[in-house]
Design an enzyme around this catalytic site. Sequence first.
Site, short mmCIF file in Angstrom:
data_model
loop_
_atom_site.label_atom_id
_atom_site.label_comp_id
_atom_site.label_asym_id
_atom_site.label_seq_id
_atom_site.Cartn_x
_atom_site.Cartn_y
_atom_site.Cartn_z
N SER A 58 0.81 -1.22 0.00
CA SER A 58 0.00 0.00 0.00
C SER A 58 0.85 1.27 0.00
O SER A 58 1.67 1.45 -0.89
CB SER A 58 -0.96 -0.06 1.19
OG SER A 58 -2.10 0.72 0.89
N HIS A 92 -7.78 -5.45 0.39
CA HIS A 92 -6.53 -4.71 0.54
C HIS A 92 -5.73 -5.26 1.73
O HIS A 92 -6.08 -5.02 2.89
CB HIS A 92 -6.92 -3.25 0.79
CG HIS A 92 -5.79 -2.30 0.78
ND1 HIS A 92 -5.09 -2.00 -0.37
CD2 HIS A 92 -5.22 -1.58 1.77
CE1 HIS A 92 -4.14 -1.11 -0.07
NE2 HIS A 92 -4.20 -0.85 1.22
C1 GCU Z 1 -5.21 4.80 2.29
C2 GCU Z 1 -4.68 5.61 1.13
C3 GCU Z 1 -3.94 4.75 0.12
C4 GCU Z 1 -2.92 3.89 0.82
C5 GCU Z 1 -3.57 3.12 1.96
C6 GCU Z 1 -2.61 2.28 2.79
O1 GCU Z 1 -6.24 3.99 1.86
O2 GCU Z 1 -5.77 6.28 0.53
O3 GCU Z 1 -3.30 5.54 -0.86
O4 GCU Z 1 -2.29 3.05 -0.10
O5 GCU Z 1 -4.17 4.03 2.84
O6 GCU Z 1 -1.45 2.61 2.93
O7 GCU Z 1 -3.08 1.26 3.35
#
Ligand code: GCU
Length: 409
Positions: A246, A390
């Site tokens: 992420s 995610h």
């Molecule tokens: C949020 C953010 C993302 C990122 C994520 C994470 O959702 O909007 O851009 O990748 O956090 O780091 O889990």
Amino acid sequence: MKHVMKTLLLLLAAPLAALLCAADDGATVPALLLSEQGREIRTARAWERVRRPEIVRMLSTEVYGVAPDTRVEARYRTVEEDAAALDGAATRRQVRITLRAAGMEHIADMLLYIPNGAEGPVPVIFGLNFKGNHATTTDPDVIMPAEPKSSPTVAPRGDNARRWPYAEAIARGYAVATICKDDFFPDRNDGYDGSVLPMLYAGSDIPDSVRMKAVGAWSWGISRAIDCLETMPELDTRRIMVIGHSRLGKTSLWAAATDPRIAVAVSNDSGSTGASLARGKQGETVEKINTSFPYWFTDNYKRYNGREAQMPFDQHMLLALVAPRPLYVASASLDDWADPRNEMRAAQLCGQVYSLYGLKPLTWQQDQLPAAGATFIDGDVAYHLREGGHDIVLFDWERFMNFADKYFR
Ligand code: GCU
């Protein structure tokens, strides 16, 4: 008028047009293999001499930040070591890294597991973590930080342990090392003062608008972690894979773009301003990321809020900077915020640069996503679409290690 100009361009420069690539919504991403002067890039040499430096410059000033060339002095002190960790399979080592420059000092704490009984130096997987080293494992001997850095409380021990399958990596012969991202920039809007940046930019004349923020500082931190790993004879730092999930996937990609010592780069669900093309993107846009996380990227990047089509770059360029080193982009089927399809598209497009080196682009080149669960690691650019949301789990790690094995064994 715009249409006429485009037609004219197509007529005048057919080969040039062939290099522009259409994304799914008809939006055109900037050509990888065409220099700012309009020169076609046909060889790896021209890529390295002309186009690559242009892209590094552009992504530095527009997105991730320009790093100063401050001389930083580093000291490494092993604060704890146990040769019988993980039921005797590994040696656990905890190292305090002290960085000094401009009369200032900054501390980062590394946790490392090294397989026992290896015949020579072992390959290494490095990844920053979200919540502290102690949260990556239930191992009771991992030091808990006294104070939280980016959240109201210190995360419970082992809170993120399912994301860190140390035992599996050790069993496969990999050392694994990690540092909390907050050690380089506390992940919050007012994190600057507690970050490495005041030390790095002290006395620098680099304009504010192009200075690194959190993601730049985290990437810089990965390079400092590698400096430290290089001092350990049990490790073979010519075989280092950097992984990140992420926001840390965005970070691992920029680290690989800027640090040639990273031999294999992994982006897991990195989404916006990571592996995912910004043009035609679902979920998080440039404006959304800059609004929720104004402290991640340069001030300059905010100029592109709502103006993706005007950006002289897109994220396939970030991926292309990893070439010729092996690159793995991973998505999750329910991760609409990151946009698996645009992550896959960028991974497909960056293959143009791998081809210049005679290397193999991603072997899945269809327009639509493959079935959930599908994995493509036979090219030098790899991709998988894990079923689910995610996250980063053993399914992902196993595939990353299978891919690294191709190069490291
Ligand atoms: C949020 C953010 C993302 C990122 C994520 C994470 O959702 O909007 O851009 O990748 O956090 O780091 O889990």
